[in-house]
Structure formats: structure tokens, C-alpha cells
Scaffold this active site. Sequence first.
Site, mmCIF file in Angstrom:
data_model
loop_
_atom_site.group_PDB
_atom_site.id
_atom_site.type_symbol
_atom_site.label_atom_id
_atom_site.label_comp_id
_atom_site.label_asym_id
_atom_site.label_seq_id
_atom_site.Cartn_x
_atom_site.Cartn_y
_atom_site.Cartn_z
ATOM 1 N N GLY A 14 66.165 76.062 153.533
ATOM 2 C CA GLY A 14 65.885 74.741 152.783
ATOM 3 C C GLY A 14 65.148 73.840 153.544
ATOM 4 N N VAL B 158 78.247 65.193 155.455
ATOM 5 C CA VAL B 158 77.785 64.446 154.309
ATOM 6 C C VAL B 158 78.736 64.399 153.315
ATOM 7 C CG1 VAL B 158 75.855 63.538 152.680
ATOM 8 C CG2 VAL B 158 75.289 64.501 155.148
ATOM 9 N N GLU C 119 75.975 96.115 150.101
ATOM 10 C CA GLU C 119 75.868 96.283 151.425
ATOM 11 C C GLU C 119 77.295 96.508 152.218
ATOM 12 O OE1 GLU C 119 71.399 94.040 151.811
ATOM 13 O OE2 GLU C 119 73.260 92.944 152.253
ATOM 14 N N ASP D 220 69.932 76.580 147.239
ATOM 15 C CA ASP D 220 70.773 77.228 146.219
ATOM 16 C C ASP D 220 71.590 76.043 145.515
ATOM 17 O OD1 ASP D 220 70.677 79.521 147.220
ATOM 18 O OD2 ASP D 220 72.494 79.976 148.457
ATOM 19 N N ALA E 172 66.864 83.396 149.857
ATOM 20 C CA ALA E 172 66.339 82.708 151.191
ATOM 21 C C ALA E 172 64.686 82.282 150.660
ATOM 22 C CB ALA E 172 66.224 83.784 152.279
HETATM 23 C C1 LIG Z 1 76.100 87.300 152.573
HETATM 24 C C2 LIG Z 1 74.832 86.707 152.000
HETATM 25 C C3 LIG Z 1 73.718 87.677 151.863
HETATM 26 C C4 LIG Z 1 72.500 87.221 151.470
HETATM 27 N N1 LIG Z 1 71.575 88.054 151.400
HETATM 28 C C5 LIG Z 1 70.504 87.700 151.059
HETATM 29 C C6 LIG Z 1 69.328 88.481 151.225
HETATM 30 O O1 LIG Z 1 69.289 89.754 151.552
HETATM 31 N N2 LIG Z 1 67.759 88.033 150.859
HETATM 32 C C7 LIG Z 1 67.744 86.719 150.309
HETATM 33 O O2 LIG Z 1 66.705 86.403 149.979
HETATM 34 N N3 LIG Z 1 68.787 85.923 150.225
HETATM 35 C C8 LIG Z 1 70.324 86.303 150.584
HETATM 36 N N4 LIG Z 1 71.345 85.369 150.491
HETATM 37 C C9 LIG Z 1 70.819 83.816 149.940
HETATM 38 C C10 LIG Z 1 70.469 83.203 150.638
HETATM 39 O O3 LIG Z 1 71.073 83.370 152.079
HETATM 40 C C11 LIG Z 1 70.565 81.697 150.219
HETATM 41 O O4 LIG Z 1 70.050 81.570 149.122
HETATM 42 C C12 LIG Z 1 70.013 80.490 151.021
HETATM 43 O O5 LIG Z 1 70.604 80.689 152.488
HETATM 44 C C13 LIG Z 1 69.834 79.436 150.627
HETATM 45 O O6 LIG Z 1 69.255 78.232 151.500
HETATM 46 P P1 LIG Z 1 69.828 76.768 151.585
HETATM 47 O O7 LIG Z 1 69.041 76.055 152.490
HETATM 48 O O8 LIG Z 1 70.064 76.377 150.127
HETATM 49 O O9 LIG Z 1 71.512 76.876 151.821
HETATM 50 P P2 LIG Z 1 72.013 77.671 153.367
HETATM 51 O O10 LIG Z 1 71.058 78.377 153.991
HETATM 52 O O11 LIG Z 1 73.286 78.140 152.621
HETATM 53 O O12 LIG Z 1 72.138 76.264 154.220
HETATM 54 C C14 LIG Z 1 73.219 75.129 153.726
HETATM 55 C C15 LIG Z 1 73.435 74.377 154.839
HETATM 56 O O13 LIG Z 1 74.073 73.106 154.568
HETATM 57 C C16 LIG Z 1 74.988 72.722 155.410
HETATM 58 N N5 LIG Z 1 76.000 71.931 154.862
HETATM 59 C C17 LIG Z 1 76.733 72.265 153.621
HETATM 60 N N6 LIG Z 1 77.506 71.129 153.202
HETATM 61 C C18 LIG Z 1 76.910 70.146 154.003
HETATM 62 C C19 LIG Z 1 77.493 68.691 154.122
HETATM 63 N N7 LIG Z 1 78.541 68.447 153.224
HETATM 64 N N8 LIG Z 1 77.080 68.026 155.023
HETATM 65 C C20 LIG Z 1 76.320 68.600 156.224
HETATM 66 N N9 LIG Z 1 75.594 69.732 155.950
HETATM 67 C C21 LIG Z 1 76.157 70.563 154.743
HETATM 68 C C22 LIG Z 1 75.675 74.051 155.776
HETATM 69 O O14 LIG Z 1 76.257 73.850 157.015
HETATM 70 C C23 LIG Z 1 74.572 75.051 155.994
HETATM 71 O O15 LIG Z 1 73.862 74.923 157.237
HETATM 72 C C24 LIG Z 1 72.444 85.739 150.906
HETATM 73 C C25 LIG Z 1 73.534 84.893 151.016
HETATM 74 C C26 LIG Z 1 74.531 85.420 151.352
HETATM 75 C C27 LIG Z 1 76.100 84.525 151.708
#
Ligand SMILES: Cc1cc2nc3c(=O)[nH]c(=O)nc-3n(C[C@H](O)[C@H](O)[C@H](O)COP(=O)(O)OP(=O)(O)OC[C@H]3O[C@@H](n4cnc5c(N)ncnc54)[C@H](O)[C@@H]3O)c2cc1C
Length: 447
Positions: A19, A83, A174, A303, A320
Site C-alpha cells: 500500500g 511510528v 502452500e 491490511d 496485495a
Molecule cells: C505469508 C503471506 C502470504 C500471502 N500471500 C498472498 C498472496 O498470495 N496474494 C495476495 O494478494 N496477498 C497475499 N498476502 C497478503 C498480502 O501480502 C497483504 O495483504 C499485503 O502485504 C498488505 O499490504 P500492506 O501495505 O497493507 O502491508 P505490508 O505489505 O504488510 O506492509 C506494511 C509495512 O509497514 C511497516 N510497519 C508496520 N508497523 C510499522 C510501524 N509501527 N512503523 C513503521 N513501519 C511499520 C512494515 O515493516 C511493513 O513494511 C500474503 C500475506 C502473507 C503474510
Amino acid sequence: MAKLNGPLPRVVIVGGGFGGIAAAKVLAGLPVDVLLLDQRNHHVFQPLLYQVATAALSPADIASPIRHILSGQRNCRVVMARVEGVDLARRVIDVGGAEVEYDWLILAAGATHSYFGNRQWEQFAPGLKTLEDATEIRKRLLLAFESAEYEGSEEERRAALTFAVVGGGPTGVEMAGAIKEIAAHSIPADFRNIDTGTTRVVLFQGADRLLPGFAADLGERARRDLEKIGVEVRLNAKVTDIDARGVTVGDEFLPVRNVIWAAGVQANPLGRSLGVPLDRSGRIVVNPDLTVPGAPNVFVAGDLAAATSAKDGSLVPGVAQGAIQMGRYAGKVIAAELKAGGARPRRPFSYHDKGSMATIGKGRAVAEVGRYHIGGLVAWLLWALIHVAFLVNFRNKVSVLSNWAWQLLTSSRGARLITGVAVISVKLPLPDDRVHARAGDEARRSL
Ligand SMILES: Cc1cc2nc3c(=O)[nH]c(=O)nc-3n(C[C@H](O)[C@H](O)[C@H](O)COP(=O)(O)OP(=O)(O)OC[C@H]3O[C@@H](n4cnc5c(N)ncnc54)[C@H](O)[C@@H]3O)c2cc1C
């Protein structure tokens, strides 16, 4: 107050996941100061984490420094910092004691595991969310075979060669398939005293079907395919306890040394600091334009957001694509208001479901794309193609492709490294009579 000043308005993005990166990229070239903060220095392609956990890929194959991803974007600065909270009234975020002001804020801090109130299970059953989790699971997986090789008691050897995976969503499916594959095809020739092909993998799923997010026929297909490769699938099996000895499901106890948790997700605790309504999973319940109630300049993406799609009123899934689309939406709203010089009417966020897929093993996967339900080799090729296409940079794509090609040709897994020095308990009787016990019936040997 630590004000990173400049004449430009500032967009602060928390999180360099799917995101946050998507939002930052939309703002490239605009007259705005973008500040992206992440507690880690790298972006992780989470859909391939299970391949690191099962020694198919190395951490660097699926991750890239956030600073590098955004290096060409002149208006963006990346800060490696955690944060701690958000003060909506004062428009500041708390970064380890310092306060940083924002004009717009995009919260994209993702999610973490949920053990449904049983946090004590975590030490026995690690979840899979970060690269650290993946390398820890890889270590436990490989150590299980190492210890089984020199285990004298048949009972203990069985427990070491039994793996339980809790949760029948895509990650659980998986992981279960990949563990069975590594045990049956990648490593048998490397061991002398054990037949790794006899490894038991049991997948516990609380619901009455696998892959609840997919159509029912694909869940059934995944179950059949897993059973074909030797995974024991247990439906309607809610795990009631996990400890160092094994897993309990109701009245049944399974002795097992390795448990992988793939059952629950909960939003990042950062959401709690806002003092706004959260859903049961701790996600921030956002307005149709993804903003926090009462704060039109604060967006939530990925998420961390409980968002509904204007298209059909359904909840946007924690995947994702959802995170990328939400991040882009937030970036575009800000870009439009920057251009207009003030607030404009906002169209509600609409999610476009591009399909879901999960792999089961080499040449086996399931995919749901619109009304098409695909299984087997075609779904697996589609899965491989799409995952490579979405990897964040060219180096990762080349590295993953070449690793996969090598595995297809040789069935070997190149990342079978246990980091650190292990001390394995060598139990008698040993097959090699030139190694003797020092005290009692047990010798310790530093490997
Ligand atoms: C094992 C696994 C398999 C998956 N497989 C799939 C798939 O096959 N297909 C699919 O579409 N989705 C899949 N997903 C889900 C997908 O990866 C998530 O929905 C997606 O990553 C969410 O994106 P995001 O940007 O919300 O959070 P994330 O990608 O989780 O990024 C969050 C970021 O915020 C940072 N962060 C967290 N807290 C703080 C803080 N307090 N201060 C500063 N930084 C912080 C973290 O370090 C991280 O870099 C999977 C997830 C997992 C765990």
C-alpha cells in the site's frame, strides 16, 4: 517538534509495503514533500515468503530496500523508523519520541498474526509474516531433519519428522504442500539414517473446507491435490492447545516438534492509537474515500483498513491487490487536490478483484479469475507468471526465475542453510559404532 521543513505540503506515509509504495509512486513528480517511514529497511513480497520458509528461495530474492525502490523519486525521502502513534487533533505522528507533522497522512502499516488470545502458542508455532519469521521457520524445518537423523528413540524420531500446519487458507495450504515436497523429493538422498519420505505433514483447518476465500470447488480441489502428495488434511479440526510436546485438537493429542501457525491475522496495533472505531480484527473502519472518520486528510490503505468497495458493498480482502489499489487511490486523491489547490468531491473507493490463486506443490495450483476456476498445471503456470511479474524489481525477477528453473530440473532447494551453530543431541544407538556415548546413553556433539 522535529519539523522537516520546506515550502511544500507534506504527505507522510507509514509503511513501505504494497500500500505505502503504491501511494508514494503516484505522488512522483508532484509539488509535494513525501516522507515514507518504515521500521524495516526493506519491502517484502509476502506471497513468496513461504518459499523462503521452505528453503526454495533466499530472503534477498523476494525483498528489496525501500530506499532503492524509491531512489528515482526526487520528492520522496525514506526514513527507517518505527511510528508509535498518531495524534489526529494535532496532525502529528510519534516517531520514537519525536513528533513529525503532516498535511496528509497515509497509514499502511499492514497486519500481524493473531493467536486468538493464546499468545503463549507463538514460541511453539511461529507465524509467517516477515523475513525473520521465514528464516526462523526454515531453521526449525531443517533442524528437525538434522535431529531426526541422530535420534535413537523411534517415538522421538517420529515426532521430529511430523509437521503440523494450523490454518487452511492459502499460506497453510502452500506451507503444507511445500514441506511434503522438500521431504519427499529434495532431501532424501542427503540423509543416511532416516527416510525423509516418511515425513508426516498434517494440515489442521477449523472450517469444513480449505481456502474459504475461494469458490468451494477450488477448496475441494486443493484438498484432493494435497492428499495426493501425501499431506493429511484434517477439516473441522480446531486446535485447542499447542506446547513443546505437540498439538491438541479436542480429545486428540498429536506428538509433533514443528508447528506452523497460519490461522489468524490481526491489524497492526498502530490503529489503536487513533482512538477511532476498529473492527474485530483491529482494522480501522474507514469512510468510503478510505479516510479516518473526522480526519479527511488521513487515509488508511491495505491490511490496516476495514474498507468496503463502492462496486458491490463487499469488504475489501486483505490481499496485495487490495493494498495496491487502496494506496494508489489515496495517492490520486491527494494528487487531484494538490492540482486543484484545495478539496474536491471524492469518488468512493472501488475494488477490482483480479482473482485469487494458491499453489499446492510443483505443477499444482488453484486459481479463481472471474468466473473461471482453474486447477493443476495451467493454474500453476499462471501463478508463477503473475508472481514473477509483480516482484518489485528486475534483479528479484531474474533471481526467482533462475531458482525455480533449477528446482524444476533438479528438485533441489538451494537455500537450505541453517544459520548459527547448532548443538544436536546425538542419541544412541547410533548406526555408526565408531561413535560412542560419553555419559549414560547420550553424547552431545557440536556440529
Ligand atoms: C505469508 C503471506 C502470504 C500471502 N500471500 C498472498 C498472496 O498470495 N496474494 C495476495 O494478494 N496477498 C497475499 N498476502 C497478503 C498480502 O501480502 C497483504 O495483504 C499485503 O502485504 C498488505 O499490504 P500492506 O501495505 O497493507 O502491508 P505490508 O505489505 O504488510 O506492509 C506494511 C509495512 O509497514 C511497516 N510497519 C508496520 N508497523 C510499522 C510501524 N509501527 N512503523 C513503521 N513501519 C511499520 C512494515 O515493516 C511493513 O513494511 C500474503 C500475506 C502473507 C503474510
